[in-house]
Design an enzyme around this catalytic site. Structure first.
Site, PDB file in Angstrom:
ATOM      1  N   ARG A 166      18.554  -0.584   5.067  1.00 21.49           N
ATOM      2  CA  ARG A 166      19.601  -1.103   4.115  1.00 21.49           C
ATOM      3  C   ARG A 166      18.946  -1.945   3.025  1.00 21.49           C
ATOM      4  O   ARG A 166      19.688  -2.044   1.675  1.00 21.49           O
ATOM      5  CB  ARG A 166      20.448  -1.839   4.841  1.00 21.49           C
ATOM      6  CG  ARG A 166      21.543  -1.187   5.866  1.00 21.49           C
ATOM      7  CD  ARG A 166      22.511  -1.890   6.512  1.00 21.49           C
ATOM      8  NE  ARG A 166      23.464  -1.302   7.685  1.00 21.49           N
ATOM      9  CZ  ARG A 166      24.332  -0.497   6.953  1.00 21.49           C
ATOM     10  NH1 ARG A 166      24.738  -0.120   6.003  1.00 21.49           N
ATOM     11  NH2 ARG A 166      24.721   0.109   8.115  1.00 21.49           N
ATOM     12  N   GLY A 171      -5.771  -4.904  -2.653  1.00 23.95           N
ATOM     13  CA  GLY A 171      -5.072  -4.479  -3.611  1.00 23.95           C
ATOM     14  C   GLY A 171      -4.510  -3.273  -2.929  1.00 23.95           C
ATOM     15  O   GLY A 171      -5.006  -2.257  -2.592  1.00 23.95           O
ATOM     16  N   VAL A 214       0.943  -1.218   0.089  1.00 26.87           N
ATOM     17  CA  VAL A 214      -0.063   0.083   0.000  1.00 26.87           C
ATOM     18  C   VAL A 214       0.954   1.228  -0.093  1.00 26.87           C
ATOM     19  O   VAL A 214       0.534   2.196  -0.814  1.00 26.87           O
ATOM     20  CB  VAL A 214      -1.014   0.178   1.392  1.00 26.87           C
ATOM     21  CG1 VAL A 214      -1.814   1.191   1.168  1.00 26.87           C
ATOM     22  CG2 VAL A 214      -1.864  -1.274   1.141  1.00 26.87           C
ATOM     23  N   ASP A 243      -9.973  -9.270  10.511  1.00 31.64           N
ATOM     24  CA  ASP A 243      -9.880  -8.000   9.779  1.00 31.64           C
ATOM     25  C   ASP A 243     -11.287  -7.316   9.652  1.00 31.64           C
ATOM     26  O   ASP A 243     -11.439  -6.343   9.785  1.00 31.64           O
ATOM     27  CB  ASP A 243      -9.331  -8.370   8.297  1.00 31.64           C
ATOM     28  CG  ASP A 243      -9.377  -7.315   7.368  1.00 31.64           C
ATOM     29  OD1 ASP A 243      -8.522  -6.137   7.532  1.00 31.64           O
ATOM     30  OD2 ASP A 243     -10.383  -7.034   6.274  1.00 31.64           O
ATOM     31  N   GLY A 258     -11.466  -0.659   1.766  1.00 29.05           N
ATOM     32  CA  GLY A 258     -10.587  -0.215   0.467  1.00 29.05           C
ATOM     33  C   GLY A 258     -10.624   0.888   0.013  1.00 29.05           C
ATOM     34  O   GLY A 258     -11.019   2.207   0.499  1.00 29.05           O
ATOM     35  N   LYS A 275     -12.779  -3.866  11.415  1.00 25.73           N
ATOM     36  CA  LYS A 275     -13.428  -2.830  10.332  1.00 25.73           C
ATOM     37  C   LYS A 275     -15.003  -2.461  10.874  1.00 25.73           C
ATOM     38  O   LYS A 275     -15.423  -1.427  10.832  1.00 25.73           O
ATOM     39  CB  LYS A 275     -13.594  -3.356   8.880  1.00 25.73           C
ATOM     40  CG  LYS A 275     -12.110  -3.504   8.182  1.00 25.73           C
ATOM     41  CD  LYS A 275     -12.217  -4.000   6.783  1.00 25.73           C
ATOM     42  CE  LYS A 275     -10.579  -4.040   6.261  1.00 25.73           C
ATOM     43  NZ  LYS A 275     -11.066  -4.803   4.977  1.00 25.73           N
TER      44      LYS A 275
END
Length: 399
Positions: A45, A298, A18, A196, A129, A200
């Site tokens: 690094r 996505g 994201v 998840d 989303g 939400k």
């Protein structure tokens, strides 16, 4: 420092799927009035796609930078994310976050901290989303007439169910494809076991009803135990299995909250929501049902939602938390009745759920199932015994 400034000079935490997508979305939006100045990452690094001087591993380099007026937090670690958000708000910086677990676990404290500092915290990207559900609940559905929120809030689980239902993929095959496409979390259990969606749902309950819900106390059942027998049952009856989160008012001013699969029929708005898409149905007293649809998984859809929050800050937008400020929030309750489908593989599992009535029962040597009426309260009593067993649970309707 002013509570908002037109130019957003951003300090970004996290450069995963994201975070990197957000960078590209901003670079393709020349009118966005936003620029990422510094990016804080865990491994300084590690080779990146941007110049090394843009990166740091010390959060203080962003929090202490007077030129940075907006912090965007997009990391996996909820404890670290909470520390970053609190430090930024206290330092006079506005914040955009996508960490739904951190937000759900600390909502009251974060609201209080915004009031104390005068800074704003936006997080529309945390819930669905690319769908602007939170802002719609805050601005359009800002009365106390809301009756329910029903949604597919996890695009990864929906993608897996679509592959299993329409492509005859096994659960394992569908999960592997979801991970390959970058739809699933680094820990798939967060998606497929309903965590998840619970986080939400807790966030949406705050903006929809003014309720601060503890996600750990809500009933949660995921799709990781899905079997071909469950898909066969659904197909024979014209259902499609969908991963649903629901908040529903009942008995005047009580609110029931739960996450579990639903046997959705053709009359359900979410019936045709497939693949990594989310769909949210908002029902009210006088406006019946309204439906929002969009990609829920996505990098680019989520990155676009983060950019929307960033742009909102150029106009000084902040959440007002109207439902808790101007109305009496409903009390959480669990006495609401549901019709459920319960498939189990061992005879001793048949009594795990206390049914008030049974309309259908099927028993074989391989597996069995029951369709009947129970209550959310009884499911909460049984939930610890249901987890981790080869069985599946889905509801067909709320009574």
């Amino acid at each position: 420092m002013a509570a908002y400034e037109r130019k957003q000079t951003i300090g970004l935490f996290g450069f995963g799927v994201v975070g990197e997508s957000l960078y590209h979305v901003i670079s393709r939006s020349p009118a966005s009035q936003a620029e990422i100045k510094r990016i804080c990452i865990k491994h300084a690094r590690k080779e990146r796609s941007l110049p090394a001087e843009m990166f740091c591993s010390d959060a203080g380099e962003i929090i202490g930078d007077a030129e940075i007026n907006l912090v965007v937090e997009l990391i996996d670690d909820p404890e670290k994310a909470y520390e970053i958000v609190c430090s930024a708000l206290k330092a006079g910086k506005n914040v955009v976050s996508g960490n739904k677990k951190m937000l759900a676990a600390n909502m009251d404290n974060l609201i209080r901290l915004q009031e104390e500092t005068g800074m704003a915290l936006l997080y529309d990207a945390s819930a669905c989303g690319s769908i602007p559900v939170i802002r719609n609940l805050e601005e359009y559905y800002d009365t106390d007439l809301l009756l329910s929120i029903t949604g597919i809030l996890n695009g990864s689980s929906n993608y897996i169910l679509s592959r299993a239902f329409h492509n005859d993929a096994t659960y394992e095959e569908a999960l592997a494809k979801a991970r390959e496409l970058g739809f699933a979390e680094s820990n798939p259990s967060l998606d497929v076991d309903g965590y998840d969606a619970v986080y939400k749902l807790s966030i949406l309950a705050q903006h929809g009803f003014g309720v601060t819900a503890d996600p750990d106390k809500l009933f949660r059942f995921g799709i990781s135990t899905l079997d071909r027998a469950d898909i066969r049952f659904a197909r024979e009856r014209g259902y499609r299995i969908k991963p649903v989160a629901q908040a529903v008012k009942y008995s005047g001013n009580r609110l029931a909250l739960f996450v579990m699969p639903k046997m959705a029929g053709p009359g359900d708005h979410i019936y045709n929501v497939e693949d990594e898409y989310n769909g949210v149905v908002i029902e009210g007293t006088f406006y019946d049902k309204q439906f929002m649809f969009g990609k829920g998984a996505g990098g680019y859809p989520t990155g676009s939602s983060v950019l929307s929050d960033i742009m909102a800050r150029t106009h000084g937008y902040r959440y007002e938390y109207k439902k808790r400020r101007y109305f009496t929030p409903p009390a959480e309750g669990s006495s609401v009745k549901l019709e459920v489908y319960f498939r189990y593989n061992k005879p001793e599992q048949s009594n795990l759920i206390d049914f008030e009535s049974i309309s259908e029962k099927y028993i074989t040597s391989d597996y069995s199932y029951v369709v009947g009426i129970t209550s959310l309260e009884k499911l909460l009593v049984a939930r610890d015994k249901l987890y981790g067993q080869p069985l599946f649970l889905a509801f067909t309707r709320v009574l």
